[in-house]
Design a protein around this motif. Sequence first.
Motif, short mmCIF file in Angstrom:
data_model
loop_
_atom_site.label_atom_id
_atom_site.label_comp_id
_atom_site.label_asym_id
_atom_site.label_seq_id
_atom_site.Cartn_x
_atom_site.Cartn_y
_atom_site.Cartn_z
N LEU A 1 -99.56 -108.57 -26.10
CA LEU A 1 -99.93 -108.24 -27.48
C LEU A 1 -98.70 -107.98 -28.33
CD1 LEU A 1 -103.01 -105.89 -26.86
CD2 LEU A 1 -102.98 -108.36 -27.29
N TRP A 2 -97.68 -107.37 -27.76
CA TRP A 2 -96.38 -107.23 -28.43
C TRP A 2 -95.31 -107.11 -27.37
CZ3 TRP A 2 -99.83 -102.89 -28.94
CH2 TRP A 2 -99.45 -101.77 -28.20
N ASN A 3 -94.10 -107.49 -27.75
CA ASN A 3 -92.96 -107.38 -26.86
C ASN A 3 -92.44 -105.95 -26.86
OD1 ASN A 3 -92.86 -110.15 -26.09
ND2 ASN A 3 -91.93 -110.64 -28.07
N ALA A 4 -92.16 -105.43 -25.68
CA ALA A 4 -91.70 -104.05 -25.56
C ALA A 4 -90.35 -103.88 -26.26
CB ALA A 4 -91.58 -103.65 -24.10
N PRO A 5 -90.21 -102.88 -27.14
CA PRO A 5 -88.90 -102.64 -27.78
C PRO A 5 -87.90 -102.11 -26.76
CG PRO A 5 -90.46 -100.89 -28.32
CD PRO A 5 -91.24 -101.93 -27.58
N PHE A 6 -86.63 -102.36 -26.99
CA PHE A 6 -85.61 -101.95 -26.02
C PHE A 6 -85.55 -100.44 -25.86
CE2 PHE A 6 -83.42 -101.67 -30.06
CZ PHE A 6 -82.58 -100.58 -29.92
N TRP A 7 -85.98 -99.71 -26.92
CA TRP A 7 -85.91 -98.25 -26.87
C TRP A 7 -87.19 -97.64 -26.29
CZ3 TRP A 7 -90.09 -97.08 -29.75
CH2 TRP A 7 -90.43 -97.93 -30.80
N GLY A 8 -88.14 -98.49 -25.92
CA GLY A 8 -89.41 -97.98 -25.41
C GLY A 8 -89.29 -97.08 -24.20
N PRO A 9 -88.57 -97.50 -23.15
CA PRO A 9 -88.45 -96.63 -21.97
C PRO A 9 -87.76 -95.30 -22.27
CG PRO A 9 -87.85 -98.89 -21.43
CD PRO A 9 -87.99 -98.83 -22.92
N VAL A 10 -86.78 -95.31 -23.17
CA VAL A 10 -86.10 -94.06 -23.54
C VAL A 10 -87.08 -93.11 -24.22
CG1 VAL A 10 -84.22 -93.04 -24.87
CG2 VAL A 10 -83.89 -95.25 -23.74
N LEU A 11 -87.88 -93.66 -25.14
CA LEU A 11 -88.89 -92.85 -25.82
C LEU A 11 -89.85 -92.23 -24.80
CD1 LEU A 11 -90.44 -91.95 -28.42
CD2 LEU A 11 -91.75 -94.07 -28.17
N PRO B 1 -94.04 -99.10 -24.53
CA PRO B 1 -93.29 -100.09 -23.77
C PRO B 1 -94.16 -101.02 -22.92
CG PRO B 1 -93.20 -98.02 -22.62
CD PRO B 1 -94.00 -97.78 -23.87
N ASN B 2 -95.49 -100.87 -23.01
CA ASN B 2 -96.40 -101.71 -22.24
C ASN B 2 -97.37 -102.39 -23.21
OD1 ASN B 2 -95.91 -101.07 -19.20
ND2 ASN B 2 -95.90 -99.09 -20.23
N GLY B 3 -96.92 -103.47 -23.83
CA GLY B 3 -97.70 -104.10 -24.88
C GLY B 3 -98.64 -105.18 -24.39
N ASP B 4 -98.99 -105.20 -23.11
CA ASP B 4 -99.96 -106.18 -22.62
C ASP B 4 -101.38 -105.62 -22.74
OD1 ASP B 4 -100.75 -105.28 -19.50
OD2 ASP B 4 -98.82 -104.56 -20.25
N LEU B 5 -102.36 -106.50 -22.71
CA LEU B 5 -103.74 -106.13 -23.00
C LEU B 5 -104.28 -105.06 -22.05
CD1 LEU B 5 -106.36 -106.59 -24.57
CD2 LEU B 5 -106.88 -108.49 -23.02
N ALA B 6 -104.03 -105.21 -20.76
CA ALA B 6 -104.59 -104.26 -19.80
C ALA B 6 -104.06 -102.85 -20.03
CB ALA B 6 -104.27 -104.71 -18.37
N HIS B 7 -102.75 -102.73 -20.27
CA HIS B 7 -102.18 -101.40 -20.47
C HIS B 7 -102.56 -100.82 -21.83
CE1 HIS B 7 -99.54 -102.50 -17.03
NE2 HIS B 7 -99.64 -101.21 -16.79
N VAL B 8 -102.73 -101.66 -22.84
CA VAL B 8 -103.18 -101.16 -24.14
C VAL B 8 -104.61 -100.62 -24.01
CG1 VAL B 8 -103.79 -101.83 -26.49
CG2 VAL B 8 -101.62 -102.58 -25.50
N ILE B 9 -105.46 -101.33 -23.27
CA ILE B 9 -106.81 -100.82 -23.03
C ILE B 9 -106.76 -99.51 -22.27
CG2 ILE B 9 -108.97 -101.25 -21.78
CD1 ILE B 9 -108.57 -104.24 -22.34
#
Length: 224
Positions: free
Chosen positions: A66-76, A137-145
Motif C-alpha cells: 500500500l505504501w513503501n516504508a520510509p527509511f525513518w520508520g524503524p527508528v520511529l 514501517p509495514n505498509g502492506d495490506l495484511a499488516h495495515v489490517i
Amino acid sequence: MSGWGEFISAFVVFFLSHAIPVRPPVKGRIVARIGARGFTFGYSILSTLILVWLIVAAGRAPFVVLWNAPFWGPVLTLFVMFDVVMLLALTIGRPNPFSFGGAHNERFDPSHPEVVRFLRHPLLVGLALWAVAHMVPNGDLAHVILFGTFAGFALLGMALINRRKRRQMGDEAYEALLAKTRAATWRPAPQARRAVIGRLAIGAVVYVGLVALHGPVIGVYPWP
C-alpha cells in the motif's frame, strides 16, 4: 495452510479468545477451578501466544504493498515502543478506577494519580501507539489490517469504557473524581517514588528484551 487462510484463522481465534473466556459464566467456572490468579496468568499466556501467532501469520500473508516504508520508520517504532513500555511499566497493576485492568482501585488516591492524571486509559493508549508505530514501517495490506484493527479497537474501547464507568459510578461522582484527579500533582507520593523508579528499571530491562527477541520470535529485526 497458506495465503490468507492462516491470517484469517489467527484473527478469528484471537477475537474468540478475547470474547469467550471473559464472559461471566465461562470465567466463573474457570476461576472456580484454578483461582483468580491462575485465570489471570493462564489467560495472559494464552493471549500472548495467540497474538504472536497473529503477527507471524500477517508476515506470511500475501504481500500487497500500500505504501513503501520510509527509511525513518524503524527508528520511529523503536522510540515510540520505548515510551509504550515505560507507560505500561508505570501503570500495569496500579489502581485506576477509570479504566479496565486497574488493581486495588479502592486504594486510588486522586491527589497522587501519577499517569492517570493525563491518561484515563494508559493500557489502551499504549495499544494504540504500538499499533500505529508498527503500521508506519509495514505498509502492506495484511499488516495495515492487523495494526489498523488494533488501533481502532483501542480507540473504540476508550469510548465504551468511559460510558460504562460513568454508568457504574454515576455522572456526578465520575465527574467529581475526574476533576480532582486532573487538578492533582502528577508527582508520585513520597512513599511511592522508590516503587516508580523500580518500575522504570524493570521497563528498561523488558524493552531491551523485547528488542532482542523481536527478530528470533517475530522474524523481523527492528534495527534500521
